[in-house]
Enzyme design. Structure first.
Site, mmCIF file in Angstrom:
data_model
loop_
_atom_site.group_PDB
_atom_site.id
_atom_site.type_symbol
_atom_site.label_atom_id
_atom_site.label_comp_id
_atom_site.label_asym_id
_atom_site.label_seq_id
_atom_site.Cartn_x
_atom_site.Cartn_y
_atom_site.Cartn_z
ATOM 1 N N GLY A 1 0.821 -1.218 0.000
ATOM 2 C CA GLY A 1 0.000 0.000 0.000
ATOM 3 C C GLY A 1 0.847 1.256 0.000
ATOM 4 O O GLY A 1 0.587 2.206 0.747
ATOM 5 N N SER B 1 1.331 3.333 -2.542
ATOM 6 C CA SER B 1 0.969 4.328 -3.553
ATOM 7 C C SER B 1 0.438 5.616 -2.938
ATOM 8 O O SER B 1 0.435 6.654 -3.593
ATOM 9 C CB SER B 1 -0.088 3.740 -4.510
ATOM 10 N N ARG B 2 -0.024 5.533 -1.691
ATOM 11 C CA ARG B 2 -0.655 6.710 -1.079
ATOM 12 C C ARG B 2 -0.383 6.742 0.417
ATOM 13 O O ARG B 2 0.063 5.752 1.007
ATOM 14 C CB ARG B 2 -2.178 6.664 -1.294
ATOM 15 N N VAL C 1 -3.057 -7.830 -1.503
ATOM 16 C CA VAL C 1 -2.500 -8.544 -0.344
ATOM 17 C C VAL C 1 -3.482 -9.572 0.230
ATOM 18 O O VAL C 1 -3.071 -10.458 0.979
ATOM 19 C CB VAL C 1 -2.056 -7.578 0.793
ATOM 20 N N ASN D 1 1.560 -2.509 5.417
ATOM 21 C CA ASN D 1 0.838 -1.258 5.611
ATOM 22 C C ASN D 1 -0.545 -1.239 4.940
ATOM 23 O O ASN D 1 -1.438 -0.535 5.413
ATOM 24 C CB ASN D 1 1.699 -0.114 5.036
ATOM 25 N N TYR E 1 -12.496 -3.494 11.914
ATOM 26 C CA TYR E 1 -11.149 -2.890 11.835
ATOM 27 C C TYR E 1 -10.404 -3.055 13.170
ATOM 28 O O TYR E 1 -9.219 -3.402 13.185
ATOM 29 C CB TYR E 1 -11.339 -1.421 11.467
ATOM 30 N N ALA F 1 -9.279 -6.660 13.447
ATOM 31 C CA ALA F 1 -8.149 -6.966 12.554
ATOM 32 C C ALA F 1 -6.850 -6.381 13.109
ATOM 33 O O ALA F 1 -5.802 -7.049 13.120
ATOM 34 C CB ALA F 1 -8.431 -6.414 11.161
ATOM 35 N N LYS F 2 -6.914 -5.146 13.583
ATOM 36 C CA LYS F 2 -5.690 -4.482 14.054
ATOM 37 C C LYS F 2 -5.233 -5.055 15.402
ATOM 38 O O LYS F 2 -4.022 -5.154 15.651
ATOM 39 C CB LYS F 2 -5.915 -2.970 14.157
ATOM 40 N N ILE G 1 -4.457 10.172 11.312
ATOM 41 C CA ILE G 1 -3.417 10.652 10.409
ATOM 42 C C ILE G 1 -4.090 11.190 9.140
ATOM 43 O O ILE G 1 -5.054 10.601 8.645
ATOM 44 C CB ILE G 1 -2.440 9.492 10.027
#
Ligand code: NAP
Length: 243
Positions: A8, A10-11, A60, A88, A154, A157-158, A187
């Site tokens: 990840g 690209s951004r 992924v 990431n 989320y 998962a984290k 962020i």
């Protein structure tokens, strides 16, 4: 030669990590899912600054896509290996749990947790032999540390990613592979663009969102030789929101 692979990249946070690692002298493999133009722009930025970068798109969440991409990379790089892996890539599919669809649950788990498993298992083959050593840095989240309403998928998962970080760190320590995580708060990236920022900033003791580069700085440290005796750790990067 030793390479870094950032998923990840690209951004957002992944892009900032790729730029930092390249500035530290590592050739960087930029993974992304579909945003080719953005990934290409990151590679160009690295090359223009005197670094080395190449693109390696794959999903992924797909073990077949990972196998195919890594096999191909290995064929093209017989004398190289991935020594730094930054997991990431991640997505949000927020919903209150009583309304949450199976797809919202599975997409988030598949990308964050299963993606970590498939890719890390594959690339440990680069790090384990002959005590070559390595650095694995997982991008977790404050959501996985304290839990966030509307994010059971989320947060689960984290939190699982943090558990896996601590377990794997102990498994591979003797091979000089370190495994750590960072847990960012809010962020400024595409992922947080739709959130009520003014409201949320008031919750943060520093009064602002963090920047991708403020996360990348910690990741680059954990990926460096200087962090050789740090493993199984989680660094919170959240402006004092929750420590
Ligand atoms: P972002 O700006 O939305 O960028 C997400 C990146 O992940 C993109 O490069 C995207 O590629 C890639 N990606 C998504 N699904 C993928 C898949 N299945 N396979 C490969 N690549 C995939 O996100 P971000 O805010 O930088 O977040 C990066 C990581 O930090 C995530 O794990 C996120 O959960 C975590 N995090 C973010 C925050 C925050 O406040 N932003 C806070 C805590 C943790 P494409 O460009 O091709 O779509």
């Amino acid at each position: 030669m030793k390479y870094a692979l950032v998923t990840g990249a690209s951004r957002g946070i992944g892009r900032a990590v790729a730029l930092r690692l390249a500035a530290q002298g590592l050739p960087v493999i930029i993974n992304y899912h579909s945003n080719h133009e953005a990934a290409q722009a990151v590679a160009q930025e690295i090359v223009q600054a005197g670094g080395r970068a190449e693109l390696l798109p794959f999903d992924v969440a797909s073990p077949q896509a990972i196998e195919a991409a890594v096999d191909q990379w290995e064929q093209q790089h017989p004398d190289d290996h991935v020594a730094v892996l930054v997991n990431n890539a991640g997505i949000r599919r927020d919903n209150v749990m009583f309304m949450m669809g199976d797809d919202e649950w599975h997409q988030v788990l598949d990308t964050t947790l299963n993606g970590f498993f498939y890719l890390t298992r594959r690339l440990l083959k680069h790090m384990m032999p002959r005590r070559r050593g390595g650095r694995i840095v997982n991008i977790a989240s404050l959501s996985g540390v304290k839990g966030m309403p509307g994010q059971t998928n989320y947060s689960a998962a984290k939190a699982a990613l943090i558990g896996a970080t601590k377990a794997l760190a102990q498994e591979v320590a003797a091979r000089q592979v370190t495994v750590n995580a960072v847990a960012p708060g809010f962020i400024e990236t595409d992922m947080t663009r739709d959130l009520p920022q003014d409201e949320l900033k008031r919750l943060v003791p520093m009064g602002r969102f963090g920047t991708p580069d403020e996360v990348a700085a910690a990741v680059a440290f954990l990926a460096s030789d200087a962090a050789s005796y740090i493993t199984g750790e989680v660094i919170n990067i959240n402006g004092g929101l929750y420590t």
